[in-house]
Design a protein around this motif. Sequence first.
Motif, PDB file in Angstrom:
ATOM      1  N   LYS A 372       0.831  -1.207   0.000  1.00 38.63           N
ATOM      2  CA  LYS A 372       0.000   0.000   0.000  1.00 38.63           C
ATOM      3  C   LYS A 372       0.865   1.256   0.000  1.00 38.63           C
ATOM      4  CE  LYS A 372      -4.010  -2.128   0.461  1.00 38.63           C
ATOM      5  NZ  LYS A 372      -5.093  -2.057  -0.555  1.00 38.63           N
ATOM      6  N   LYS A 373       1.988   1.154   0.745  1.00 42.16           N
ATOM      7  CA  LYS A 373       2.887   2.305   0.788  1.00 42.16           C
ATOM      8  C   LYS A 373       3.482   2.570  -0.588  1.00 42.16           C
ATOM      9  CE  LYS A 373       7.112   3.909   3.049  1.00 42.16           C
ATOM     10  NZ  LYS A 373       8.167   3.571   4.042  1.00 42.16           N
ATOM     11  N   GLU A 375       2.152   1.760  -3.404  1.00 45.07           N
ATOM     12  CA  GLU A 375       1.099   2.303  -4.252  1.00 45.07           C
ATOM     13  C   GLU A 375       0.915   3.796  -3.991  1.00 45.07           C
ATOM     14  OE1 GLU A 375      -2.282  -0.071  -3.470  1.00 45.07           O
ATOM     15  OE2 GLU A 375      -1.533  -1.838  -4.574  1.00 45.07           O
ATOM     16  N   ARG A 376       0.954   4.187  -2.704  1.00 41.94           N
ATOM     17  CA  ARG A 376       0.843   5.612  -2.382  1.00 41.94           C
ATOM     18  C   ARG A 376       2.028   6.386  -2.977  1.00 41.94           C
ATOM     19  NH1 ARG A 376      -0.948   3.577   2.643  1.00 41.94           N
ATOM     20  NH2 ARG A 376       1.144   3.817   3.542  1.00 41.94           N
ATOM     21  N   ARG A 379       1.481   6.926  -6.595  1.00 44.05           N
ATOM     22  CA  ARG A 379       0.539   8.013  -6.846  1.00 44.05           C
ATOM     23  C   ARG A 379       1.196   9.369  -6.599  1.00 44.05           C
ATOM     24  NH1 ARG A 379      -2.991   4.432  -4.056  1.00 44.05           N
ATOM     25  NH2 ARG A 379      -2.744   5.681  -2.145  1.00 44.05           N
ATOM     26  N   GLU A 380       1.958   9.448  -5.487  1.00 39.74           N
ATOM     27  CA  GLU A 380       2.621  10.714  -5.180  1.00 39.74           C
ATOM     28  C   GLU A 380       3.695  11.042  -6.208  1.00 39.74           C
ATOM     29  OE1 GLU A 380       4.038  10.068  -1.276  1.00 39.74           O
ATOM     30  OE2 GLU A 380       2.061  10.172  -0.317  1.00 39.74           O
ATOM     31  N   GLU A 551       7.798  12.693   0.579  1.00 38.20           N
ATOM     32  CA  GLU A 551       6.959  13.119   1.693  1.00 38.20           C
ATOM     33  C   GLU A 551       7.145  14.617   1.938  1.00 38.20           C
ATOM     34  OE1 GLU A 551       4.669  11.666   3.283  1.00 38.20           O
ATOM     35  OE2 GLU A 551       4.903   9.613   2.541  1.00 38.20           O
TER      36      GLU A 551
END
Length: 604
Positions: A372-373, A375-376, A379-380, A551
């Motif tokens: 999931k990370k 995937e995030r 996207r980012e 981030e």
Amino acid sequence: MRPNLKLVHTGLILILVPFMFELIFVATLSYFLHKADEQAQIESRAKQLLLHTTNLCSLFENSGVALFGYDKTKADAFLQSYKATKSKTGTELFAVRSFLSGTSSQNESYARVQKDCDRAQDILNKAYVIITTNTEDAAKFRVESSYKLLKNTLLNLQNDVSILTQNEQTLKEQSQFVEQQLKQNIWLIIAAGVVGNLCLTIAMAVFFGKRLGQRLQILQDNSLRLAASKPLNKPLDGEDEIASVDRTFHQMTDALNEIKRKERAIVDNAVDVICSIDDDGKFVEVSASSLSAWGFEAAELIGRRVITMVHQDYYEKTLAAMTDAKSSADNFAFETVLVNSASKPVESRWTGTWSEADKTLFVVAHDTSEQKKIERLKREFVQMISHDLRSPLTAVQFFLELITEGFFDTAGMDNLKAKAATSEQDIGRLIQLVNNLLDIEKMESGKMEILAQMVPVQLIMERSANSIRNIAERRNIAVEVEESTAELYGDEQQLVQVLVNLISNAVKFSPSGEKVVVSARNDGEFVLIEIADKGRGIPPAVKAKIFDRFEQVELDDARLKGGTGLGLAICKTIVESHRGEIGVSSEEGVGSTFWIRIPAEPWQ
């Protein structure tokens, strides 16, 4: 030492031993029956001999009576009786001879009896002739003489017959006694045979039955031990079929244990958590990977309800998925969020099947947090590409189109230079982004060389502050570097890059008129360098991931403050490659202090 016979040999013994006993029993019984039969024959022969000798004497007496009766009465009936009786004497004499036992004494007695019979027969013959042919007076005298002579002869015959039958009478009495003894012996033999056969059967049944029973019981116990995963009994000795089955059972158990060991090794070394859950929703078995995945030992989870580990937002979804899995014959799959031992959420995907026979869910729980990370991050990254690459490139493209169309021919050189400077800044940001991506890739792949040496910390801090001072002055922010005599072991250029990034971030997020303080001190075997600002601070939820790629504290920071979201990730990689640590302490609305700890002594 007990014999280790094969079952076929044991069976043969169980058959042959009673059979041999029966043969001996039958042979012994036959012998005594034969003896009894012999005694019965002796008794019968004695009876017959007595009967025929008695008949022989009676025949001669009857012949004399009939002949002399005829002499007195001249009745034909007497004459016919004489002739009929006379014809039987020879037959009876032959019968007496046939029933003799053949001993010498009997032969002598029989010779005398035969002689008496011949003399009596001769007397009768002569008397018959006298009676039928001579004159009455002469015949009378001679017949009376013959009668007296016959009478004496018959007395001799009876005496000789008595002598002849005396031995047979003795044999008869002895035979009766022996026969009685034989009958008693036969009954004793029958009783002894029945009792002996029964005792032999019981003894063999006990001996072989106990032996076989013990060995079969060991096999049964081994089966129960195998089912209970307990060590098996010691292998049975011998070469019989039961020992062979036991050896095969041990070999099978060893093979099963090896398979279980390999399966256990696979389960224990699996990254995913493999577990089984009973009908009440409690863990029954859990693989060792639960410690690394969820922070719980397997023993802690056994007997615990699954729902107690599920994040409260996923209670209903997880319960519904597990209920559906029990009613479906197909494999199931669903996603849920658990809470680990540190009370942090763990995203996972559960797959498995329901066993109606065992009333158990067999589950493989795959940790999808990293997925999931990623995937995030994807996207980012796409968002960053769309903003940090597309926007500058679009601006450069538009600027070049204006030049091509001659817009700046009339707008003047000053306007052209201003647009060119803006495009140069955009291209610079793109080059910085590409360089950052290349740098972090080199660091993570171990291709970036570290030229470590002892370096004064003051030198690193001054170089870094001087690189940022012009930007800080334009923002009306002071950068102060405190004096330090500490030295560290590292790559000067790379550590300057780290401090430049940290000081630059402090300047970006500090309000105008504030200052950024850079300081250093010895901290045990390390040198601690701190960069403190009076900016907006970092929320606690963001601090844990601020050093990850792409981030940002706020979504608009990249657009408003600049940057790619890779700076702190690069800093972390450089510091960790120096065997050091990086972190931040912050309070929202007060400020932040970023720090790094680098070894003070050579670590290679």
